[in-house]
Design an enzyme around this catalytic site. Structure first.
Site, short mmCIF file in Angstrom:
data_model
loop_
_atom_site.label_atom_id
_atom_site.label_comp_id
_atom_site.label_asym_id
_atom_site.label_seq_id
_atom_site.Cartn_x
_atom_site.Cartn_y
_atom_site.Cartn_z
N TYR A 46 3.86 -5.64 13.14
CA TYR A 46 3.15 -4.43 12.69
C TYR A 46 3.83 -3.80 11.48
O TYR A 46 3.17 -3.41 10.51
CB TYR A 46 3.06 -3.42 13.83
CG TYR A 46 2.19 -2.23 13.46
CD1 TYR A 46 0.80 -2.34 13.51
CD2 TYR A 46 2.75 -1.04 13.03
CE1 TYR A 46 -0.01 -1.27 13.14
CE2 TYR A 46 1.96 0.04 12.67
CZ TYR A 46 0.58 -0.08 12.72
OH TYR A 46 -0.21 0.97 12.34
N GLN A 150 0.37 13.80 7.03
CA GLN A 150 -0.68 12.85 6.67
C GLN A 150 -1.93 13.09 7.51
O GLN A 150 -1.85 13.49 8.67
CB GLN A 150 -0.18 11.42 6.92
CG GLN A 150 -1.21 10.33 6.62
CD GLN A 150 -0.84 9.00 7.26
OE1 GLN A 150 -0.35 8.97 8.39
NE2 GLN A 150 -1.09 7.91 6.55
N HIS A 318 -0.76 0.67 0.20
CA HIS A 318 -0.46 0.69 1.63
C HIS A 318 0.57 -0.38 2.00
O HIS A 318 0.52 -0.98 3.07
CB HIS A 318 -1.73 0.50 2.47
CG HIS A 318 -1.73 1.24 3.76
ND1 HIS A 318 -2.28 2.48 3.92
CD2 HIS A 318 -1.23 0.91 4.98
CE1 HIS A 318 -2.15 2.89 5.17
NE2 HIS A 318 -1.49 1.94 5.84
N ASP A 349 4.23 4.47 -4.00
CA ASP A 349 4.90 3.72 -2.95
C ASP A 349 4.43 2.27 -2.98
O ASP A 349 3.61 1.89 -3.81
CB ASP A 349 4.72 4.36 -1.57
CG ASP A 349 3.36 4.13 -0.93
OD1 ASP A 349 2.57 3.28 -1.40
OD2 ASP A 349 3.07 4.81 0.06
N GLY A 351 6.61 -1.41 -2.22
CA GLY A 351 7.53 -2.28 -2.93
C GLY A 351 8.87 -1.67 -3.24
O GLY A 351 9.77 -2.38 -3.70
N ARG A 353 12.44 -0.80 -2.71
CA ARG A 353 13.48 -1.33 -1.82
C ARG A 353 14.86 -0.75 -2.11
O ARG A 353 15.69 -0.66 -1.22
CB ARG A 353 13.54 -2.87 -1.95
CG ARG A 353 12.26 -3.59 -1.54
CD ARG A 353 12.03 -3.50 -0.06
NE ARG A 353 10.78 -4.14 0.36
CZ ARG A 353 9.64 -3.51 0.58
NH1 ARG A 353 9.58 -2.20 0.37
NH2 ARG A 353 8.56 -4.16 0.98
N GLY A 372 9.36 3.34 2.47
CA GLY A 372 8.70 2.96 3.71
C GLY A 372 9.50 2.00 4.56
O GLY A 372 10.37 2.39 5.32
#
Length: 426
Positions: A46, A150, A318, A349, A351, A353, A372
């Site tokens: 997930y 959100q 996303h 957002d 990618g 890192r 994220g």
């Protein structure tokens, strides 16, 4: 956070003298490897999985590889400032924690661990609409620290109003409308396991704690359900999990139709495929909160958002979880910033890192970025401490990248500090 990079290095190296290592790895590859080892199959599918063949996730990373930083020397960078004003709040660094649903798959009380870590670091946390803890409890865990909320736009407008009112009550700094999930994308990692967390009552605490949702569930439970369930061992296990995840005592829930009715109600109404600009136009009469639209990738949509008077947009695909082979968020950022000009507030957002990634995104037009998967990986490895260390590492690397590139503050991070990878011009 002046000198955050050296301070973070000193903490790690001094602990190393005592034989101690960081709770989480400082490089992303090892962070990801250890997080996968610490996660269940369903949890990893997930959080780490993407849409289709995973091409959008690869596009996101490839976009960063197409740009190179050109450091400048002899700039006196002893004093650096990473702070940024964002929607009326001064942040210590241009970083927020993205909303990630069903964190319970990774760690129990994931939302609370993340909230406390964000508060400790002073960075805003965007509460996920698909959380395992009601927003009121998550806000209480943060104290006065900044938080946004959100919203997935439900097919039930009264529920939308109820969620907005609760966001206002917990003193959210903004309402973040996620636009790109009116239906779930094709996610093979989840599909191959037959795993949808919401179907087992995970990630729906914002709903089961909502008064309007209570009314909808009561009506459904009173009417009963026409959906028959084949009795299998898996079905029994799922029913037990739904019951355990529902608010209240387990035995009382086991005798009640409400847990199953809650899941069925959620699955019927949680997101609205008819969402349009007409819905967005109603927000100014429904909330006093700043409005942020998340999921913008096309310049025309960005222009429309600005014309509609929204307070900020998030350029996002996303995390590659919705459309396979979509444009990389970083590539879209360049086009969007060129389309709307320098004034509108743009976040990005998908990618991100490392701190160097943050630097590149800022140079290409982002005012701030959302982090994220990395913080979720830190959560999987070491709970709240893991999230805190991931945040600290990203901010530290951003600070050091600024210093080593001859940059004193964020306003100096412009496209002039980059060149397309492989070119000879500086």
């Amino acid at each position: 956070m002046r000198g955050a990079g050296r301070e973070r290095q000193n903490i790690i190296y001094r602990a190393g003298v005592l034989g101690r290592r960081p709770a989480v790895p400082t490089d992303f590859a090892e962070l990801e490897r250890r997080a996968r080892k610490a996660s269940s199959a369903a949890g990893w599918a997930y959080v780490a999985g993407g849409a289709g063949e995973g091409r959008t996730m690869r596009n996101n990373r490839a976009a960063f590889d197409r740009w190179a930083i050109v450091p400048r020397m002899l700039r006196d960078v002893a004093d650096r400032d990473m702070s940024r004003e964002l929607l009326g709040t001064r942040l210590p660094a241009p970083l927020l924690l993205a909303p990630i649903g069903a964190g319970q798959l990774i760690a129990a009380d994931a939302d609370l661990h993340t909230a406390r870590a964000a508060a400790a670091a002073g960075v805003p946390y965007i509460f996920t609409n698909q959380g395992g803890t009601p927003m009121e409890e998550t806000a209480a865990a943060m104290g006065a620290a900044p938080r946004w909320v959100q919203l997935y736009w439900s097919t039930d407008e009264a529920l939308v109003d109820s969620l907005i009112a609760r966001a206002e009550a917990v003193q959210a700094g903004a309402l973040v409308i996620t636009l790109d999930t009116t239906v779930l994308g094709w996610r093979p990692q989840d599909l191959n396991l037959g795993s949808l967390p919401f179907a087992k009552g995970l990630g729906i605490a914002q709903y089961t704690s909502d008064p309007r949702f209570h009314d909808l569930v009561t009506s459904r439970a009173r009417e009963g359900t026409n959906k028959s369930v084949e009795i299998t061992l898996g079905a029994i296990r799922s029913l037990i999990e739904i019951t355990r995840n529902h608010p209240g005592k387990f035995l009382a829930n086991l005798r009640s139709p409400r847990p199953r009715a809650s899941v069925e109600t959620f699955l019927d109404i949680y997101s609205n495929p008819r969402l349009s600009w007409d819905h967005i136009a109603t927000l100014r009469t429904r909330t006093r909160l700043p409005i942020v639209l998340k999921g913008i990738l096309h310049p025309d949509d960005a222009r429309r958002a600005v014309d509609e008077g929204v307070d900020a947009i998030v350029v996002s695909n996303h995390g590659g979880r919705q459309v396979d082979n979509a444009i990389a968020s970083l590539d879209a950022l360049v086009r969007v910033r060129d389309a709307v000009g320098p004034e509108p507030t743009i976040l990005m957002d998908s990618g991100i890192r490392t701190g160097a990634d943050v630097f590149v995104a800022l140079a290409l037009g982002a005012d701030a970025v959302l982090l994220g998967r990395p913080y979720m990986y830190g959560l999987a490895i070491a709970g709240q401490r893991g999230v805190e260390e991931v945040i600290a590492n990203v901010i530290a690397e951003l600070d050091l990248t600024m210093a080593l590139s001859g940059v004193q503050n964020l306003s100096e991070i412009t496209r002039d500090v980059l060149v397309p990878q492989g070119t000879l011009s500086a």
